[in-house]
Write an enzyme that holds these catalytic residues in place. Structure first.
Site, PDB file in Angstrom:
ATOM      1  N   ASN A  83       0.828  -1.208   0.000  1.00 24.65           N
ATOM      2  CA  ASN A  83       0.000   0.000   0.000  1.00 24.65           C
ATOM      3  C   ASN A  83       0.864   1.259   0.000  1.00 24.65           C
ATOM      4  O   ASN A  83       1.801   1.377   0.786  1.00 24.65           O
ATOM      5  CB  ASN A  83      -0.914   0.019   1.237  1.00 24.65           C
ATOM      6  CG  ASN A  83      -1.965  -1.068   1.183  1.00 24.65           C
ATOM      7  OD1 ASN A  83      -2.781  -1.097   0.274  1.00 24.65           O
ATOM      8  ND2 ASN A  83      -1.945  -1.971   2.160  1.00 24.65           N
ATOM      9  N   ASP A  84       0.541   2.181  -0.882  1.00 24.62           N
ATOM     10  CA  ASP A  84       1.239   3.469  -0.951  1.00 24.62           C
ATOM     11  C   ASP A  84       0.199   4.547  -1.240  1.00 24.62           C
ATOM     12  O   ASP A  84      -0.352   4.614  -2.331  1.00 24.62           O
ATOM     13  CB  ASP A  84       2.308   3.441  -2.047  1.00 24.62           C
ATOM     14  CG  ASP A  84       3.134   4.721  -2.100  1.00 24.62           C
ATOM     15  OD1 ASP A  84       2.757   5.705  -1.427  1.00 24.62           O
ATOM     16  OD2 ASP A  84       4.139   4.740  -2.827  1.00 24.62           O
ATOM     17  N   PHE A  85      -0.074   5.388  -0.238  1.00 19.32           N
ATOM     18  CA  PHE A  85      -1.064   6.453  -0.382  1.00 19.32           C
ATOM     19  C   PHE A  85      -0.442   7.741  -0.915  1.00 19.32           C
ATOM     20  O   PHE A  85      -1.055   8.799  -0.888  1.00 19.32           O
ATOM     21  CB  PHE A  85      -1.739   6.720   0.959  1.00 19.32           C
ATOM     22  CG  PHE A  85      -2.667   5.615   1.392  1.00 19.32           C
ATOM     23  CD1 PHE A  85      -4.019   5.657   1.080  1.00 19.32           C
ATOM     24  CD2 PHE A  85      -2.186   4.519   2.102  1.00 19.32           C
ATOM     25  CE1 PHE A  85      -4.873   4.635   1.477  1.00 19.32           C
ATOM     26  CE2 PHE A  85      -3.034   3.488   2.500  1.00 19.32           C
ATOM     27  CZ  PHE A  85      -4.391   3.553   2.188  1.00 19.32           C
ATOM     28  N   GLY A  86       0.795   7.628  -1.418  1.00 22.17           N
ATOM     29  CA  GLY A  86       1.478   8.800  -1.941  1.00 22.17           C
ATOM     30  C   GLY A  86       2.587   9.284  -1.040  1.00 22.17           C
ATOM     31  O   GLY A  86       3.296  10.237  -1.380  1.00 22.17           O
TER      32      GLY A  86
END
Length: 289
Positions: A231-234
């Site tokens: 997961n990478d939300f930015g």
């Protein structure tokens, strides 16, 4: 419910959900898709192909209505206060998980089952329980593809049920790692469509409000298969994942480790058991605290 908190050296994302609405598989797939939208501004073709299955579903053979008891009518019993428990992380490297799998000497047993059996045996060894007492390993099983006909893998909701491996302390101590891992494997394989129907029928006839489990139980939640670190939300990929309450003795929350193929177990145990595990050379040969 989701909460994002900016910290001095990073960002903390916390979330909570009711397990009557969704299981871990559904929630982590939701987070995977959400993080992809946040970091890339779009959803991949693979994610677009995943359609939430929102049609209400239950076994056709089950009669309605389901009578849910008042949870306040009879308070759940608590076996141990959280203040009497200690929480810590167990880490098993990919190399050690494979070593435990080989030590189990059973081709049907997975490295995860072998690692879990090692923790179970070690925990019971230092629990102070008598040889005649029963000990349980409780494990959530995803039933989507086990039902007949099977449900879509991306079916959103709670489609898991708890499998329970039951043995006596004496059996566990006498037979060791391979036998314990085999019991966990046997329990997982027994979770069939017929088993699920029987469990549902029993639950509908006598709905029970969940209560705290005893110190003799190893209660596994979550799964090493959930994509946590992708997961990478930015803001970059996660550096750690942790679970919140409830804090009950024997709870073991499983996460995939940061390193590929490794395993993390967030454990909640009595302090005296933790102390003995920290001194157990055989336990620490494969598990770091």
């Amino acid at each position: 419910m989701v909460q994002v908190t900016e910290m001095k050296d990073g960002i903390f994302i916390g979330f909570g959900y009711n397990s009557t609405v969704a299981d871990g598989d559904s929630i982590w797939k939701f987070l995977n898709a959400w993080s992809e939208i946040c970091s890339k501004g779009l959803v991949s073709e693979a994610a677009c192909l995943r359609r939430l299955q929102l049609k209400g579903w239950f076994f056709d053979e089950i009669d309605y209505p389901i009578r849910i008891p008042d949870p306040e009518a009879k308070p759940a019993t608590v076996t141990a206060s959280s203040s009497l428990l200690q929480e810590l992380m167990f880490h098993v490297t990919k190399e050690n998980a494979l070593k435990l799998e080989a030590k189990a000497n059973d081709e049907k047993v997975s490295s995860f089952q072998a690692a879990l059996a090692h923790i179970w045996c070690s925990m019971v060894k230092h629990s102070g329980m008598s040889r005649e007492e029963e000990t349980y390993c409780r494990l959530p099983i995803d039933m989507r593809r086990r039902l007949s006909p099977p449900l879509e893998e991306d079916c959103f909701g709670n489609v898991s049920q708890t499998g329970i491996a039951r043995v006596t302390v004496g059996e566990l101590m006498d037979n060791g790692l391979g036998w314990a891992a085999g019991k966990i494997n046997e329990m997982e394989r027994s979770q069939t469509h017929e088993n699920a129907v029987a469990s549902a029928e029993k639950w509908v006839r006598d709905v029970k409000i969940p209560v705290s489990v005893g110190s003799r139980d190893l209660v596994v939640t979550s799964s090493h298969r959930f994509d946590v670190y992708g997961n990478d939300f930015g803001w970059g990929k996660p550096i750690a994942a942790r679970a919140g309450p409830p804090y009950v003795c024997g709870r073991m929350v499983v996460f995939q480790g940061v390193e590929e193929g490794s395993l993390d177990f967030q454990a909640c145990l009595h302090p005296q058991v933790v102390e003995k595990l920290s001194e157990d050379v055989d336990f620490k040969e494969f598990v770091s605290l």
